[in-house]
Design a protein around this motif. Structure first.
Motif, PDB file in Angstrom:
ATOM      1  N   ALA A 171      -5.346   4.484 -12.388  1.00  0.00           N
ATOM      2  CA  ALA A 171      -6.617   4.291 -11.680  1.00  0.00           C
ATOM      3  C   ALA A 171      -6.406   3.139 -10.714  1.00  0.00           C
ATOM      4  O   ALA A 171      -5.442   2.389 -10.841  1.00  0.00           O
ATOM      5  N   TRP A 172      -7.285   3.010  -9.700  1.00  0.00           N
ATOM      6  CA  TRP A 172      -7.110   1.908  -8.751  1.00  0.00           C
ATOM      7  C   TRP A 172      -8.430   1.229  -8.458  1.00  0.00           C
ATOM      8  O   TRP A 172      -9.508   1.801  -8.651  1.00  0.00           O
ATOM      9  N   SER A 173      -8.291  -0.008  -7.978  1.00  0.00           N
ATOM     10  CA  SER A 173      -9.471  -0.812  -7.686  1.00  0.00           C
ATOM     11  C   SER A 173      -9.325  -1.444  -6.315  1.00  0.00           C
ATOM     12  O   SER A 173      -8.237  -1.898  -5.946  1.00  0.00           O
ATOM     13  N   LEU A 174     -10.425  -1.487  -5.579  1.00  0.00           N
ATOM     14  CA  LEU A 174     -10.429  -2.201  -4.297  1.00  0.00           C
ATOM     15  C   LEU A 174     -11.399  -3.380  -4.331  1.00  0.00           C
ATOM     16  O   LEU A 174     -11.656  -4.006  -3.310  1.00  0.00           O
ATOM     17  N   ASP A 175     -11.940  -3.677  -5.519  1.00  0.00           N
ATOM     18  CA  ASP A 175     -12.870  -4.815  -5.599  1.00  0.00           C
ATOM     19  C   ASP A 175     -12.343  -5.889  -6.561  1.00  0.00           C
ATOM     20  O   ASP A 175     -13.074  -6.439  -7.375  1.00  0.00           O
ATOM     21  N   GLY A 176     -11.033  -6.143  -6.440  1.00  0.00           N
ATOM     22  CA  GLY A 176     -10.453  -7.231  -7.235  1.00  0.00           C
ATOM     23  C   GLY A 176     -10.430  -6.942  -8.727  1.00  0.00           C
ATOM     24  O   GLY A 176     -10.537  -7.862  -9.534  1.00  0.00           O
ATOM     25  N   LYS A 188      -7.389   0.028   1.650  1.00  0.00           N
ATOM     26  CA  LYS A 188      -8.372   0.343   2.691  1.00  0.00           C
ATOM     27  C   LYS A 188      -8.649  -0.922   3.493  1.00  0.00           C
ATOM     28  O   LYS A 188      -8.753  -2.010   2.907  1.00  0.00           O
ATOM     29  N   ASP A 189      -8.724  -0.786   4.798  1.00  0.00           N
ATOM     30  CA  ASP A 189      -9.045  -1.922   5.676  1.00  0.00           C
ATOM     31  C   ASP A 189      -8.153  -3.126   5.387  1.00  0.00           C
ATOM     32  O   ASP A 189      -8.633  -4.263   5.286  1.00  0.00           O
ATOM     33  N   GLY A 190      -6.861  -2.881   5.190  1.00  0.00           N
ATOM     34  CA  GLY A 190      -5.911  -3.966   4.949  1.00  0.00           C
ATOM     35  C   GLY A 190      -5.989  -4.558   3.556  1.00  0.00           C
ATOM     36  O   GLY A 190      -5.293  -5.520   3.241  1.00  0.00           O
ATOM     37  N   LYS A 191      -6.829  -4.006   2.689  1.00  0.00           N
ATOM     38  CA  LYS A 191      -6.963  -4.537   1.331  1.00  0.00           C
ATOM     39  C   LYS A 191      -5.990  -3.831   0.387  1.00  0.00           C
ATOM     40  O   LYS A 191      -5.961  -2.606   0.320  1.00  0.00           O
ATOM     41  N   ALA A 192      -5.168  -4.642  -0.316  1.00  0.00           N
ATOM     42  CA  ALA A 192      -4.182  -4.059  -1.236  1.00  0.00           C
ATOM     43  C   ALA A 192      -4.893  -3.524  -2.478  1.00  0.00           C
ATOM     44  O   ALA A 192      -5.719  -4.223  -3.059  1.00  0.00           O
ATOM     45  N   PRO A 193      -4.566  -2.311  -2.899  1.00  0.00           N
ATOM     46  CA  PRO A 193      -5.200  -1.800  -4.120  1.00  0.00           C
ATOM     47  C   PRO A 193      -4.566  -2.407  -5.382  1.00  0.00           C
ATOM     48  O   PRO A 193      -3.365  -2.666  -5.412  1.00  0.00           O
ATOM     49  N   LEU A 194      -5.386  -2.607  -6.366  1.00  0.00           N
ATOM     50  CA  LEU A 194      -4.892  -3.012  -7.685  1.00  0.00           C
ATOM     51  C   LEU A 194      -4.813  -1.735  -8.518  1.00  0.00           C
ATOM     52  O   LEU A 194      -5.841  -1.069  -8.728  1.00  0.00           O
ATOM     53  N   LEU A 195      -3.608  -1.390  -8.955  1.00  0.00           N
ATOM     54  CA  LEU A 195      -3.426  -0.146  -9.709  1.00  0.00           C
ATOM     55  C   LEU A 195      -3.275  -0.467 -11.194  1.00  0.00           C
ATOM     56  O   LEU A 195      -2.639  -1.463 -11.532  1.00  0.00           O
ATOM     57  N   ILE A 196      -3.833   0.366 -12.019  1.00  0.00           N
ATOM     58  CA  ILE A 196      -3.555   0.212 -13.445  1.00  0.00           C
ATOM     59  C   ILE A 196      -2.987   1.517 -14.001  1.00  0.00           C
ATOM     60  O   ILE A 196      -3.329   2.616 -13.548  1.00  0.00           O
ATOM     61  N   ASN A 241       0.821  -1.219   0.000  1.00  0.00           N
ATOM     62  CA  ASN A 241       0.000   0.000   0.000  1.00  0.00           C
ATOM     63  C   ASN A 241       0.858   1.274   0.000  1.00  0.00           C
ATOM     64  O   ASN A 241       0.573   2.216   0.727  1.00  0.00           O
ATOM     65  N   VAL A 242       1.908   1.284  -0.828  1.00  0.00           N
ATOM     66  CA  VAL A 242       2.737   2.501  -0.899  1.00  0.00           C
ATOM     67  C   VAL A 242       1.967   3.644  -1.555  1.00  0.00           C
ATOM     68  O   VAL A 242       2.271   4.817  -1.345  1.00  0.00           O
ATOM     69  N   SER A 243       0.949   3.303  -2.338  1.00  0.00           N
ATOM     70  CA  SER A 243       0.161   4.356  -2.988  1.00  0.00           C
ATOM     71  C   SER A 243      -0.825   4.990  -2.012  1.00  0.00           C
ATOM     72  O   SER A 243      -1.327   6.084  -2.260  1.00  0.00           O
ATOM     73  N   GLY A 244      -1.142   4.270  -0.929  1.00  0.00           N
ATOM     74  CA  GLY A 244      -2.107   4.796   0.040  1.00  0.00           C
ATOM     75  C   GLY A 244      -3.551   4.612  -0.383  1.00  0.00           C
ATOM     76  O   GLY A 244      -4.461   5.078   0.300  1.00  0.00           O
TER      77      GLY A 244
END
Ligand code: FRU
Length: 455
Positions: free
Chosen positions: A118-123, A96-104, A90-93
């Motif tokens: 852009a980023w995603s928190l829903d897989g 949320k709630d320990g969930k790693a963001p997927l960045l594109i 989570n260097v991008s910040g």
């Protein structure tokens, strides 16, 4: 809109979009056991148009689940090709709630080309655009695109490779949001700027002789269509944390010797280096006779470096070679299905021809000069495109001598085959009007047929 297909050309092993246009694979990332495949997609026609990111995922790279479109054009422009990062620390910040963001990371193609994220928190199903877009402004270059982000083991943090006309530009970041330019690779004398355009760069290390060496991939577009065809090249050297430095003796070579592999890239987050390409040639992709959809991916391939009589070679083997592809032996020379695999062994010159009673045939093997070759000049009676017809023979010198083995995977629309441990790999579309029904051989050659197991 779509032209009717002369017959059903949908392949079984190769990924296709449910409908409409597809080109480059994008955002290749393994996340939570899922191989995500985003792809350049125009959902309103079977030819190239305003680019979206289509989306699918798979647990084995062969069975795909189609998902809703992940990204659509916005005020910065179309969504061109790019890559993905699973930001586990989570260097991008954005986590949320320990969930790693997927960045594109992708190119916003508007009046000019700029890089965005852009980023995603829903897989990876839905994305939020970064409010600071674009993350890289255009430095005054028309073709400035296809950001590929990778870990930087020298400086720590991450690097990004961006194709910029006749070269690759490199950037560095610690937070995956702010990027500083660190260097450039290119131009190279083999690719004069007036003729060639670099696209879709990728840079990664591969194990070699107890250490590692870095490999740079770039897809090279040709401006003058009559001048030749597109190809992928690679070279090897090292990465000093700022740029790629190729070894002085390293030659630029093709990753795929066929006509139908372009704009490929490798996965983030896998132990092995897994590659997927667009299994078409950009020059005639829009003319292929597939009906309601257009475009396919290559088979997924694992890339390695391999020592041969001619030195260090990049090798590619399809994933699941024995477990999926060469799974069940079949006897005889009759071709019962349109998806089958052939293991061909030979000494000296020899070849295999697949044919039908419609007068269509394709021949591939090893010629008198110890070159691997494929001749598709009579592969189809469908008139596809003058560039398809004129690009009929491809060949490449073997990197070694002696007996050979050629493994071929035929899958409705065409063929992928490789020799000498994957050091020579050909992807070739054929589109026979009628299925090939039999095979014959010439030379000192034996052939064993298999059918894949896609259970
Ligand atoms: C390669 C390419 C990329 C670009 C995309 C647009 O096929 O031209 O450079 O991002 O396709 O669809």
């Amino acid at each position: 809109m779509s032209r009717p297909a002369p017959r059903n050309f949908r392949p079984s092993l190769h990924f296709t979009a449910p409908t409409m246009w597809l080109n480059d694979p994008n955002g290749l990332v393994l996340e939570n056991g899922r191989y995500h495949l985003y792809y350049q997609h125009y959902p309103h026609d079977t030819v190239w148009g305003p680019m979206h990111w289509g989306h699918a995922f798979s647990s084995d790279l062969y069975h795909w689940e189609h998902c809703p479109i992940a990204m659509a054009p916005d005020e910065l422009g179309m969504i061109f090709s790019g890559s993905a990062v699973l930001d586990t620390d989570n260097v991008s910040g954005f986590g949320k709630d320990g969930k790693a963001p997927l960045l594109i990371y992708y190119t916003s193609h508007g009046d000019q080309e700029r890089q965005s994220m852009a980023w995603s928190l829903d897989g990876g199903m839905t994305f939020t655009r970064y409010e600071g877009n674009p993350i890289l402004d255009n430095p005054g270059i028309r073709d400035y695109r296809d950001p590929k982000v990778f870990p930087n083991p020298v400086l720590g943090g991450f690097s990004m490779a961006v194709s910029a006309c006749d070269r690759v530009m490199f950037y560095h970041s610690r937070d995956l949001k702010h990027w500083e330019k660190t260097g450039e690779f290119g131009p190279v004398p083999e690719l004069p700027r007036e003729k060639y355009l670099w696209e879709c760069p990728d840079l990664f290390p591969l194990p070699y002789e107890g250490g590692e060496t870095w490999v740079l991939l770039a897809s090279i577009g040709v401006y003058d269509k009559k001048d030749g065809l597109n190809f992928m090249c690679w070279t090897h050297g090292h990465f000093d944390g700022k740029t790629f430095i190729r070894d002085p003796q390293a030659k630029m070579e093709r990753l795929d010797q066929g006509f139908d592999c372009y704009a490929g890239s490798t996965y983030w987050g896998t132990d092995r280096r897994i590659f997927l390409g667009w299994g078409n040639c950009p020059d005639y992709a829009g003319q292929t006779p597939t009906g309601e959809y257009c475009g396919q991916m290559t088979l997924p391939r694992e890339l390695t470096l391999c020592c041969t009589e001619s030195g260090c070679q990049l090798a590619a083997l399809p994933c699941g070679l024995d477990s999926v592809l060469f799974a069940k032996p079949v006897s005889g020379t009759h071709l019962e299905t349109e998806t089958f695999c052939l293991r061909v062994q030979g000494t000296g010159a020899g070849s295999v021809t697949l044919y039908n009673e419609n007068g269509e045939e394709v021949t591939f093997g090893i010629d008198e000069e110890n070159r691997v070759f494929l001749d598709r000049s009579r592969a189809t009676r469908l008139g596809i495109d003058p560039l398809f017809a004129s690009s009929s023979i491809c060949s490449a010198a073997r990197p070694c001598s002696g007996p050979w083995q050629l493994d071929a995977i035929f899958d409705v629309t065409g063929l992928e085959f490789f020799t000498d441990g994957g050091t020579r790999y050909f992807s070739q579309l054929l589109f026979p009007e009628h299925p090939y029904t039999a095979l014959r051989t010439s030379g000192a050659v034996s052939v064993q047929q298999f059918v894949p197991s896609l259970s």
